[in-house]
Design a protein around this motif. Sequence first.
Motif, PDB file in Angstrom:
ATOM      1  N   LEU A 199      10.742   3.996   0.052  1.00 46.30           N
ATOM      2  CA  LEU A 199      10.115   5.238   0.508  1.00 46.30           C
ATOM      3  C   LEU A 199      11.157   6.322   0.770  1.00 46.30           C
ATOM      4  CD1 LEU A 199       7.329   3.965   2.949  1.00 46.30           C
ATOM      5  CD2 LEU A 199       7.087   4.706   0.579  1.00 46.30           C
ATOM      6  N   PHE A 200      12.294   5.924   1.315  1.00 43.45           N
ATOM      7  CA  PHE A 200      13.314   6.929   1.604  1.00 43.45           C
ATOM      8  C   PHE A 200      13.891   7.504   0.308  1.00 43.45           C
ATOM      9  CE2 PHE A 200      17.687   8.241   2.582  1.00 43.45           C
ATOM     10  CZ  PHE A 200      17.425   9.179   3.569  1.00 43.45           C
ATOM     11  N   LEU A 201      14.167   6.629  -0.655  1.00 45.89           N
ATOM     12  CA  LEU A 201      14.736   7.101  -1.916  1.00 45.89           C
ATOM     13  C   LEU A 201      13.787   8.030  -2.663  1.00 45.89           C
ATOM     14  CD1 LEU A 201      16.563   4.040  -3.518  1.00 45.89           C
ATOM     15  CD2 LEU A 201      17.578   6.220  -2.876  1.00 45.89           C
ATOM     16  N   THR A 202      12.489   7.759  -2.571  1.00 47.77           N
ATOM     17  CA  THR A 202      11.514   8.505  -3.373  1.00 47.77           C
ATOM     18  C   THR A 202      10.752   9.528  -2.541  1.00 47.77           C
ATOM     19  OG1 THR A 202       9.864   6.758  -2.982  1.00 47.77           O
ATOM     20  CG2 THR A 202      11.221   6.570  -4.959  1.00 47.77           C
ATOM     21  N   MET A 203      11.315   9.964  -1.433  1.00 47.84           N
ATOM     22  CA  MET A 203      10.658  10.936  -0.573  1.00 47.84           C
ATOM     23  C   MET A 203      10.379  12.231  -1.330  1.00 47.84           C
ATOM     24  SD  MET A 203      11.914  12.605   3.086  1.00 47.84           S
ATOM     25  CE  MET A 203      13.559  12.163   2.631  1.00 47.84           C
ATOM     26  N   PRO A 204       9.121  12.678  -1.428  1.00 47.48           N
ATOM     27  CA  PRO A 204       8.818  13.941  -2.110  1.00 47.48           C
ATOM     28  C   PRO A 204       9.570  15.103  -1.478  1.00 47.48           C
ATOM     29  CG  PRO A 204       6.810  12.704  -1.738  1.00 47.48           C
ATOM     30  CD  PRO A 204       7.895  11.987  -0.977  1.00 47.48           C
ATOM     31  N   GLY A 205      10.233  15.852  -2.308  1.00 39.21           N
ATOM     32  CA  GLY A 205      11.016  16.972  -1.806  1.00 39.21           C
ATOM     33  C   GLY A 205      12.401  16.591  -1.358  1.00 39.21           C
ATOM     34  N   GLY A 206      12.718  15.277  -1.364  1.00 39.49           N
ATOM     35  CA  GLY A 206      14.029  14.825  -0.944  1.00 39.49           C
ATOM     36  C   GLY A 206      15.074  15.081  -2.008  1.00 39.49           C
ATOM     37  N   PHE A 226       0.830  -1.202   0.000  1.00 37.21           N
ATOM     38  CA  PHE A 226       0.000   0.000   0.000  1.00 37.21           C
ATOM     39  C   PHE A 226       0.866   1.253   0.000  1.00 37.21           C
ATOM     40  CE2 PHE A 226      -1.922   3.398   2.544  1.00 37.21           C
ATOM     41  CZ  PHE A 226      -3.039   3.677   1.770  1.00 37.21           C
ATOM     42  N   LEU A 227       1.863   1.291   0.876  1.00 34.98           N
ATOM     43  CA  LEU A 227       2.736   2.463   0.944  1.00 34.98           C
ATOM     44  C   LEU A 227       3.502   2.659  -0.361  1.00 34.98           C
ATOM     45  CD1 LEU A 227       4.136   2.035   4.571  1.00 34.98           C
ATOM     46  CD2 LEU A 227       2.449   3.698   3.787  1.00 34.98           C
ATOM     47  N   ALA A 228       3.981   1.569  -0.942  1.00 36.76           N
ATOM     48  CA  ALA A 228       4.670   1.674  -2.225  1.00 36.76           C
ATOM     49  C   ALA A 228       3.721   2.157  -3.318  1.00 36.76           C
ATOM     50  CB  ALA A 228       5.278   0.321  -2.602  1.00 36.76           C
ATOM     51  N   GLY A 229       2.458   1.692  -3.265  1.00 41.13           N
ATOM     52  CA  GLY A 229       1.485   2.111  -4.266  1.00 41.13           C
ATOM     53  C   GLY A 229       1.166   3.592  -4.171  1.00 41.13           C
ATOM     54  N   VAL A 230       0.989   4.104  -2.961  1.00 39.18           N
ATOM     55  CA  VAL A 230       0.725   5.537  -2.789  1.00 39.18           C
ATOM     56  C   VAL A 230       1.897   6.353  -3.326  1.00 39.18           C
ATOM     57  CG1 VAL A 230       0.401   7.376  -1.097  1.00 39.18           C
ATOM     58  CG2 VAL A 230      -0.835   5.216  -0.832  1.00 39.18           C
ATOM     59  N   MET A 244      10.408  -7.473   3.705  1.00 33.81           N
ATOM     60  CA  MET A 244       9.476  -6.597   3.004  1.00 33.81           C
ATOM     61  C   MET A 244       9.433  -5.212   3.649  1.00 33.81           C
ATOM     62  SD  MET A 244       6.380  -9.289   2.301  1.00 33.81           S
ATOM     63  CE  MET A 244       5.367  -8.084   1.438  1.00 33.81           C
ATOM     64  N   LEU A 245       9.466  -5.165   4.963  1.00 30.50           N
ATOM     65  CA  LEU A 245       9.464  -3.883   5.664  1.00 30.50           C
ATOM     66  C   LEU A 245      10.715  -3.074   5.338  1.00 30.50           C
ATOM     67  CD1 LEU A 245       8.152  -5.099   9.137  1.00 30.50           C
ATOM     68  CD2 LEU A 245       6.935  -3.592   7.572  1.00 30.50           C
ATOM     69  N   VAL A 246      11.868  -3.741   5.306  1.00 28.60           N
ATOM     70  CA  VAL A 246      13.105  -3.020   4.972  1.00 28.60           C
ATOM     71  C   VAL A 246      13.070  -2.561   3.520  1.00 28.60           C
ATOM     72  CG1 VAL A 246      15.610  -3.161   4.843  1.00 28.60           C
ATOM     73  CG2 VAL A 246      14.409  -4.306   6.707  1.00 28.60           C
ATOM     74  N   GLY A 247      12.573  -3.427   2.613  1.00 34.47           N
ATOM     75  CA  GLY A 247      12.464  -3.032   1.218  1.00 34.47           C
ATOM     76  C   GLY A 247      11.581  -1.813   1.040  1.00 34.47           C
ATOM     77  N   ALA A 248      10.450  -1.785   1.735  1.00 29.88           N
ATOM     78  CA  ALA A 248       9.566  -0.623   1.661  1.00 29.88           C
ATOM     79  C   ALA A 248      10.248   0.614   2.225  1.00 29.88           C
ATOM     80  CB  ALA A 248       8.267  -0.912   2.417  1.00 29.88           C
ATOM     81  N   ALA A 249      11.017   0.439   3.302  1.00 26.79           N
ATOM     82  CA  ALA A 249      11.733   1.575   3.893  1.00 26.79           C
ATOM     83  C   ALA A 249      12.738   2.150   2.897  1.00 26.79           C
ATOM     84  CB  ALA A 249      12.446   1.130   5.169  1.00 26.79           C
ATOM     85  N   VAL A 250      13.470   1.283   2.216  1.00 20.89           N
ATOM     86  CA  VAL A 250      14.452   1.740   1.226  1.00 20.89           C
ATOM     87  C   VAL A 250      13.757   2.514   0.109  1.00 20.89           C
ATOM     88  CG1 VAL A 250      16.039   0.949  -0.574  1.00 20.89           C
ATOM     89  CG2 VAL A 250      16.144  -0.068   1.711  1.00 20.89           C
TER      90      VAL A 250
END
Length: 640
Positions: A183-190, A95-99, A175-181
Motif C-alpha cells: 500500500l505504501f509503495l502504490t499510494m495514489p499521488g505518491g 481486500f486492501l490489496a484488491g482495492v 501478511m499485515l506487514v506485506g500489505a503495508a509495504v
Amino acid sequence: MEQRKTGGRENCILTLAAIGAGALLMGLFFDFYFDMNDDTMMRDIMSGVYSGAPDGHNMQTLYPLGVLLALCYRMHGSFPWYGAFLFLCQFGCFFLAGVRLCTLADALCVKKRERMGIDIAGDMAGDSARGATGNGAGVRCIAGKMFCLFMLVIFQWGIWLPHMVNVQYTITCGMLVGAAVFLFLTMPGGALFGRADGALSVKAFLKGSLPALFLFLLALQLRSEMALLTLPFLGLAGLFCWWADRPVFEKKNLQKYGGLFLLLLAGMGVFIGADSLAYGGEWREFRQFFNDRTTIYDFYPQVLTEERFDADLEALGVSTGSQILLENYNFGLDERIDAQMLSDVAAYAKEHVGAERDWGAVFREKLLLYRYRSVHGGDAPYNLLVFFGYGINIIAIVILLRRDMVDLFAAALQLALIFLVRSSLWMFVLIRGRDPERITHPLYLVEFCLLAGMFLWHLRRGMRSAEKAPEKAGRTLFFGAGAVLLVLCLWGLWKGFPAVQADQARRQETNRDWEAIDAYCRAHPDTFYLEDVYSTVAFSGKLLAYREHALANYDIAGGWMCKSQLYRKKLAAFGIEEAADALLTGKAAFIMSDEEVRLRGLAWLEAPYAEKGLDVYVEEYDRIGDRYGVYQVIPVEREK
C-alpha cells in the motif's frame, strides 16, 4: 471529486464481492482452524477460559491489543473475537490489496497522460478515465480490474491456501506487514505513482501513508518479533519512495519522510511502552522466566537432552527429576524449577554451548543451506514466487528503462539492495536456528509484496513515456506476468489442495480426542486435570466457533503460561497451591496418551517425588476414548 468517490466505491464493491466469494467458497471446502495450540492458548487467556476472567496478559501479543480483545470478550463472551480478528486481518489484507490493484488498473486504462491531458486524480480514480477514452476504454477498465481480482483470489488459493484456512498469528503479522509495504509503495499521488506536476503535499502524504502505518503498528502488536524482522522491507519501500521524490533533500521531502518516520517511532514507542508497563511489577519476573525458557528450548535444547551436560546441570541445582521434567516440558510439576534456575541454565547454555560453536563454520553451513532452500523444492511455491518477482522486475527494467541509463542503473541498484537485505534476514534466521514455516513463509510474502510494488512502479513509468512502444510493452508485460503467475498459482493449487484436505482430515481426527478430553474434564468438575504436554500439543480449535468461556478445570503441565500469575490464579480457583502436591492428595489427576506412555513410560512422574523422599506409584484409573488414560499418583508408605 464526485468521480473519484464513485470510482472508489466501485473498486470497493468489486473487491468485496471477489474476496467475499473467495472466502465463502473456501468455507464450503474447508474449516478455518487455529494452526497451533499457541493461538488457542491465547484465545483461552483473553476469553477467560484459562483463568476465569478475560485478561490481556497472553505473553505473545503486545498488551494494548490483548486487553482490547479481552474487553470484547467481557462484552460478549461466546463470540469468537480473537478468531474473527485474525480472519478479518487476513482477508482484510487481500481486500486492501484488491482495492489498490483496481485503482492501478484504472490508471492502466488511460492513454498517455501528457497526450490526453487527463489529470492524475482522474487517472487514478477511474471514472474520468472512462469518460475521456470512451465506452471501449471503460470495458477494458472493468476487464482489467476483474483480471487483477481474479489473480488475487487465485493467489489465495494457489499460494496462500494453507495459511488462509490454518491461521497462525505470526503468519497474519507477516501478511499485515506485506500489505503495508504494498500500500505504501502504490499510494495514489505518491512518489512512485504520483503526479507529473509535483509530489504530494506534506499533509496529503502523511494522510496517504496512514493505512500502511496502521497496518504495521497492528502487526507490531500482534507479533512484535515478526514485525521487527520484516521492518527492513518496509524501510526499503520508504527509501525507494524518498529517492523517487525529487529533489531528495528538499525541505518538503524531509518533512514528509521525517514526519512519517517520527510517527512510526512514536507509535512503536507508545505500544511497546504500554506493554512494558503492563508487564511490570509481579509480571516482570515471570517475563524473565518466559524469556529464559524460550532461550533454552528454542536455541540450546541440547543442554537438556545430551548426557554430557548432566553433571554441570547438577552443579547448577538441576536434579535428575527436574531435568526430566524440563526435557518433556512438564516442568509445572516441580516447584524447584523457578526463575532463578532457568536463568542459571540459560546463562550456562549461552556461555558454554554458544561458546563451543565455530561461528565461521556455522556461517558457511547456513550459507549453503540458504542457497539450497532458495532453489530447491522444499520451500515451493514460496521461493518460486520470489524468483518470479525478481524475474519480472529484471525484465521490466530492461524493456522499459533501457533508454534511460540513469534510471536503469538506479532500478538495478534497488533490486540488488532488496536481495542484499533479504539475504541478511535469511542468514540471521538460519544462523539463529529458528526457521519454521511461520517465520520463513511471511518473509517470502513480504519480499514478494515489495517486488510486486516495484514491478508496478516500473510499469507506471513506462506507461508515462511519450512514445507508444513502451506503453504497449508495459501492457503486454503486465498481462504476461499475470499469465505466468496464474500458472504458478494453478500449480500450487494442484499440489496444495489435496495436502490441505489431508491436513484438515487429520485435524478433525485429532480434535475429536480433544473434544472427548474437554467433555470428560467438565463432567468431573471436582477434580483438576493436568495434561502431559506432548500428548496434547497437536490439538487446535476452530477459528470461528462459538463457545462458552467458563473456567476450565484442566491445564497442560508445562507450556509458556506455566507458573505465571494467571496460572497461579487458575490453580487457586480449585484450591491448589502446587500441582505436584495436588496429584499426591487426589485433588488433581494426570491425562496422558497411550502413545506417550509407550514411549516414555510413567517412571518419570515418580522421580521428582523420590527426590523429595516420597515413594509413589502411578496407575491408570479411567479412560478417555481409545487413546488417553487418566492417572493418579498414589503414595506408598515406607516400612519402618
